[in-house]
Design an enzyme around this catalytic site. Structure first.
Site, PDB file in Angstrom:
ATOM      1  N   GLY A 102     -67.589 -13.566   6.080  1.00 48.27           N
ATOM      2  CA  GLY A 102     -67.964 -13.921   4.716  1.00 48.27           C
ATOM      3  C   GLY A 102     -69.325 -13.389   4.329  1.00 48.27           C
ATOM      4  O   GLY A 102     -69.613 -13.207   3.143  1.00 48.27           O
ATOM      5  N   GLU A 125     -62.915 -11.596  11.601  1.00 50.17           N
ATOM      6  CA  GLU A 125     -62.005 -12.728  11.426  1.00 50.17           C
ATOM      7  C   GLU A 125     -60.807 -12.692  12.364  1.00 50.17           C
ATOM      8  O   GLU A 125     -60.251 -13.745  12.717  1.00 50.17           O
ATOM      9  CB  GLU A 125     -61.522 -12.790   9.975  1.00 50.17           C
ATOM     10  CG  GLU A 125     -62.547 -13.308   8.981  1.00 50.17           C
ATOM     11  CD  GLU A 125     -63.481 -12.217   8.451  1.00 50.17           C
ATOM     12  OE1 GLU A 125     -64.215 -12.484   7.499  1.00 50.17           O
ATOM     13  OE2 GLU A 125     -63.464 -11.091   9.002  1.00 50.17           O
TER      14      GLU A 125
END
Length: 698
Positions: A102, A125
């Site tokens: 993020g 991720e």
């Protein structure tokens, strides 16, 4: 402004600083503060542009994954990234440390990005069983190109600032102070009339991408990503970036992200993320416990294990003295270490000069006087109690006071070993897994009298040599091998029952194990398991137990090293050998073992549930502190796939009621010698609880 951000104007540039230690995770509070800062920027006539920067040691290192299983609180990250991009005032992201997940998605929502030379950026991720879910799969291909974006996301590995600059992920490298450099860069962009560059409006850099590209890419990554769910979803999401409008592709990304998040794979991988950070937390050994200074290490034994252990410390810059009983053994050991380093040179991982430097850090000796001054001594001799006790008696006589005396035993009673010394408080187990210079796991065995500072030091040493250290208690086999023995036991029994070893191994491999149980035994050496079984003093009297290990070992079929074990070997290629099943049938007839047919499901249950039942017993006895510790051991030391989460997490996700019912079924078939459900498992199954719940609420 709220306390997670600050806002100030410097030379007409708004500096928005995120301060959310330790890694500036993009938590709900940070997202709210950033949203407010963007609203203030839009309304601030004194601000012509903005710089987004972070305090502390890093840029935003990712989302706050502790929030993943909670209801989404506005503003959610994808909306915040879009808000950064929608700003009518130019925004520069200023990156130091790492911009991950993020964090990089937020930076890609800004109009320009600069970074210090030491910075690294990435979208990892996949390591949590996820795809980037805040438009990362759509933005990165637009900046770096499809192939580069896929390579980064599938591997999860961050790239350097220089690599990011070359790929187009960042536009400028800032030498010197990042804050002042970023402000100067933003001012230069304004003065030069630079446009507001919105990444979502860029064309996807798809040079060389034809109709077959994505299917071929998926085939190419299949071996490395075997069994994992998220990698294929990343490919689908990037393919959507080319074939769909940006708005539709973002919807595809969100759908695929949600599917990943809900999967057992992601739940398992996120569990391990936290478990691997929790293993160093020891209830009665506070983080403030002082550690002993380890400046020199001695290794007793220059065999395969001793050589691998030595390399770990040399690679960490710690000199090692290696002791062997004679010059010939010492020469062989040193030759093996040099050979291992030469392989690294051949692969371009180190230079000849680095090889010589590494070898220069090793002092070979044949006299115990040579190890007298070591701060840490690790015994890595033959797995025999009498031999180990003799070594420790000599170390006790020779080594300086305050030295830590560690045993690499994989199964033997550490307290019995420590008892031959006058300093049992300084004795600890450090069980490395083979090959010791490669495998990440280090089982740290706490003896009855091991001092707290010795435990703290061992955990610190594990971190220093880049191992995952897990503290366990004393019993035969400790945690890893004790739980692995039932897995081997059932594989061995199934051979007697007429199930070919190659079928059992294939089922285990398809479930996700790196190798099947028979292949593992052949690789390690059947004689290793033969000797371990003989060292197990209180093993139940069962003539069927691991019978084929005994028979094949006594025939000289020890595995790969003799060209034949459970399999025959053509080089390293395992070839099923009909003779082995003939032997198994003869042994079964003599022992009264019935021939049966089993389903693949039964093979998985017997291999895994026998292990899980033993794991419950390990927890009951306090040999492992937490179920997550067991999971970390099996993922890092036994080839269990991360997407299964480890045996205890797998049990929790399967349902302990189902595990208990299956174990009870096998008890009815085989009796209660090996298949008695543990009281803990029986209780939790009856209460509808999990091992994790028990651990957190006991």
């Amino acid at each position: 402004m709220p306390d997670k951000t600050s806002y100030e104007i410097v030379d007409g540039i708004a500096v928005i600083t995120i301060d959310n230690p330790p890694v500036n995770a993009m938590s709900t509070a940070v997202r709210k503060d950033c949203w407010a800062a963007l609203d203030k920027l839009a309304a601030d006539s004194s601000a012509q542009a903005a710089v987004l920067i972070c305090a502390g040691r890093t840029f935003i290192a990712g989302a706050d994954i502790t929030e993943f299983d909670k209801p989404i609180e506005d503003p959610w990250l994808p909306a915040l990234v879009e808000k950064f991009e929608a700003s009518d005032k130019l925004i520069v992201a200023a990156i130091h440390g790492t911009a991950l997940g993020g964090g990089l998605e937020t930076a890609m929502g800004c109009h320009y990005r600069c970074a210090v030379p030491a910075a690294r950026v990435g979208l990892p991720e996949v390591n949590l069983g996820l795809i980037p879910g805040a438009t990362g799969t759509q933005r990165l291909p637009r900046l770096a190109g499809v192939r580069k974006a896929l390579d980064m996301m599938i591997s999860g590995r961050p790239v350097s600032a220089a690599d990011a600059l070359e790929a187009g992920i960042v536009e400028k490298i800032i030498d010197g102070d990042l804050r002042s450099g970023a402000i100067t860069y933003a001012r230069a962009l304004l003065d030069g009339g630079a446009p507001i560059k919105r990444v979502s409006q860029l064309e996807v850099a798809a040079d060389g991408i034809d109709d077959e590209f994505f299917s071929e890419y998926a085939k190419g990554m299949a071996r490395k990503t075997r069994g994992f769910f998220a990698p294929a979803q990343i490919v689908k999401s990037v393919e959507a970036a080319i074939n769909e409008s940006y708005e539709d592709a973002v919807k595809t990304e969100r759908r695929l992200f949600d599917e990943c998040k809900a999967s057992t794979h992601s739940r398992s991988q996120r569990h391990l993320f936290f478990a691997e950070r929790e293993v160093s937390k020891i209830p009665d050994v506070p983080r403030t416990t002082p550690v002993r200074d380890i400046k020199s290490v001695a290794v007793i034994g220059a065999g395969t294990m001793g050589g691998g252990i030595t390399m770990n410390f040399v690679n960490a810059g710690i000199p090692v003295t290696v002791l062997e009983v004679d010059e010939a053994g010492l020469a062989r050991g040193m030759g093996s270490i040099r050979k291992n380093y030469s392989v690294a040179v051949d692969k371009g991982r180190m230079t000849e000069a680095q090889l010589e430097q590494a070898m220069g850090m090793i002092t070979p000796v044949t006299d115990y006087a040579g190890v007298a001054g070591a701060d840490l001594v690790i015994e890595a001799v033959f797995e025999n109690m009498d031999i180990k006790k003799d070594v420790f008696a000599k170390l006790d006589e020779t080594c300086k006071q305050g030295a830590i005396l560690a045993s690499n035993t994989s199964s033997l009673d550490l307290d019995e070993i420590a008892a031959v010394t006058s300093r049992p408080q300084d004795v600890i187990g450090m069980h490395f897994f083979a090959p010791a210079n490669i495998m990440k796991l280090l089982e740290i065995v706490r003896g009855r009298e091991t001092a707290a500072d010795v435990i703290a030091t061992a955990l610190a040493v594990a971190k220093k040599i880049r191992k995952t250290g897990v503290l366990v208690g004393v019993c035969f086999g400790f945690v890893g091998n004790r739980m692995f023995f039932p897995y081997i036991r059932e594989a061995q029994l199934m051979m007697l029952e007429g199930i070919p070893p190659e079928r059992v191994d294939q089922v285990a491999f398809d479930w996700g194990m790196a190798m099947g149980p028979h292949a593992v035994m052949d690789l390690s050496g059947l004689d290793v398991f033969y000797k371990l079984n003989n060292e197990w003093r209180d093993r139940p009297d069962d003539p069927v137990y691991c019978r084929m290990i005994n028979v094949l070992s006594e025939m000289g079929r020890l595995g790969q090293k003799t060209g034949a074990g459970t399999y025959r070997y053509e080089g390293r290629k395992a070839v099923p050998d009909p003779e082995v099943m003939d032997i198994a049938r003869r042994e079964a007839q003599a022992l009264g073992v019935q021939q049966i047919e089993v389903s693949d499901e039964e093979i998985v249950e017997r291999l895994l549930f026998s292990m899980i039942n033993e794991g419950a017993r390990v927890l009951e006895e306090g040999i492992a502190i937490r179920p997550g510790d067991i999971d970390v051991i099996f993922v890092n030391g036994y080839g269990m796939p991360r997407y299964r989460g480890g045996p205890m997490k797998y049990a929790d996700m399967t349902g302990l009621d189902k595990v208990y019912a299956a174990i009870s079924k096998y008890r009815d078939r085989y009796g209660d010698l090996w298949w008695t459900p543990t009281p803990l498992l029986e209780r939790l199954a009856g209460e509808g609880r999990t091992f994790q719940d028990w651990s957190e609420n006991r």
